[in-house]
Scaffold this motif. Structure first.
Motif, PDB file in Angstrom:
ATOM      1  N   GLU A 213      -3.907  36.856  12.898  1.00 56.22           N
ATOM      2  CA  GLU A 213      -4.469  38.110  12.039  1.00 56.22           C
ATOM      3  C   GLU A 213      -4.125  39.427  12.516  1.00 56.22           C
ATOM      4  N   ALA A 216      -1.044  40.138  11.078  1.00 60.18           N
ATOM      5  CA  ALA A 216      -0.434  40.140   9.496  1.00 60.18           C
ATOM      6  C   ALA A 216      -0.883  41.628   9.211  1.00 60.18           C
ATOM      7  N   MET A 221       0.827  42.323   5.978  1.00 61.75           N
ATOM      8  CA  MET A 221       0.184  40.802   5.229  1.00 61.75           C
ATOM      9  C   MET A 221      -0.752  40.227   4.807  1.00 61.75           C
ATOM     10  N   THR A 222      -0.772  39.424   4.254  1.00 58.15           N
ATOM     11  CA  THR A 222      -1.761  37.886   4.262  1.00 58.15           C
ATOM     12  C   THR A 222      -1.352  36.896   5.237  1.00 58.15           C
ATOM     13  N   MET A 223      -2.273  36.094   5.340  1.00 59.46           N
ATOM     14  CA  MET A 223      -1.802  34.635   6.329  1.00 59.46           C
ATOM     15  C   MET A 223      -0.792  34.593   5.967  1.00 59.46           C
ATOM     16  N   GLU A 225       1.165  35.185   4.168  1.00 60.11           N
ATOM     17  CA  GLU A 225       2.705  36.463   3.830  1.00 60.11           C
ATOM     18  C   GLU A 225       3.384  35.688   5.590  1.00 60.11           C
ATOM     19  N   ILE A 226       1.881  36.437   6.496  1.00 59.15           N
ATOM     20  CA  ILE A 226       2.784  36.369   7.779  1.00 59.15           C
ATOM     21  C   ILE A 226       3.645  34.757   8.408  1.00 59.15           C
ATOM     22  N   THR A 227       2.419  33.992   7.889  1.00 59.99           N
ATOM     23  CA  THR A 227       2.924  32.583   8.609  1.00 59.99           C
ATOM     24  C   THR A 227       4.954  32.188   8.035  1.00 59.99           C
TER      25      THR A 227
END
Length: 265
Positions: A213, A216, A221-223, A225-227
């Motif tokens: 979080e 991100a 980024m969204t979660m 996107e970071i994943t």
């Protein structure tokens, strides 16, 4: 054709290029057997990344002196920062090749100092550091700033000014003195990528669920996107490391904490 002719003079490097061209990521309908076909298949951007990675790896791989400085881990961290920076460059509209190079060399001063100290210990004098970056009236100073050493090396090697600055200012918070917004953004991307990779290592012994979080938010980024950012980095780092026969476990230690954090979330 000219590039391929140069590559084939170095059998070890040709083998690496062929390995890349025949990897899962680039593999086509037929097996690549020549340097010329390999260059054509992977393209100049990927070729540059392999060239720089090999050059940095060879810079310190020949010295067998046993010290507390983990050179393999250093190189792996450098590649991790380079890959992360390249992925961030796409989001922040930086030049990917330039960003990859800056990330790969961001801490190059550390390995130059370590190599110089190894030589001076064996010969009684500091030679390598002087021939690489120092002027005639300067000598090796214990505790020399790695960022300054890296900057001088990059300048000596005639790397672009933006990459020189990324190396010199990698740990400087206030970058308002950099007039070019593009150069300032490049330094910021390298700093963020370095912090990201360092935190991944530290989380191995102290994982926390807020890690994804936090980054991100930092990267905008969204979660999801970071994943994907992490997974894309993992794949590319593993591909590069495999060319140098590093164990897969060594690569994944950068990502062990993420699995724990994701599970907790």
């Amino acid at each position: 054709r000219d590039i391929a002719d140069c590559l084939k003079n170095d059998p070890a490097f040709t083998a690496k290029i062929l390995s890349v061209a025949n990897s899962v990521f680039y593999r086509g309908e037929r097996e690549i057997k020549t340097a010329r076909d390999a260059v054509s298949r992977i393209g100049l951007k990927a070729l540059k990344h392999v060239v720089y990675s090999t050059a940095v790896y060879n810079l310190f791989s020949k010295n067998e002196r046993q010290t507390g400085f983990d050179r393999e881990a250093f190189w792996l961290h450098s590649v991790s920062v380079a890959v992360s920076a390249k992925l961030l460059a796409r989001r922040f509209q930086c030049a990917e090749d330039e960003t990859f190079t800056a990330g790969l060399l961001h801490d190059i001063g550390k390995i130059i100092i370590d190599q110089a100290s190894a030589e001076s210990a064996g010969k009684g004098t500091a030679t390598k550091l002087e021939t690489i970056i120092l002027t005639d009236d300067e000598a090796l100073i214990e505790g020399f700033d790695p960022a300054e050493v890296g900057y001088r090396a990059a300048k000596k090697w005639s790397l672009p000014a933006s990459i020189q600055k990324a190396i010199a200012y990698v740990r400087i918070e206030d970058l308002d003195f950099i007039e070019s917004s593009d150069e300032q953004m490049l330094v910021r991307v390298i700093q963020s990528s370095n912090a990201f990779c360092e935190d991944l290592v530290s989380l191995r012994n102290n994982p926390h669920a807020e890690f994804l979080e936090a980054y991100a938010a930092r990267f905008g980024m969204t979660m999801d996107e970071i994943t994907e950012f992490v997974e894309a980095g993992r794949r590319e780092i593993a591909d590069i490391a495999s060319l140098f026969e590093l164990k897969d476990a060594e690569v994944h230690r950068y990502f062990d904490a993420l699995a724990v954090a994701q599970k907790e979330m």
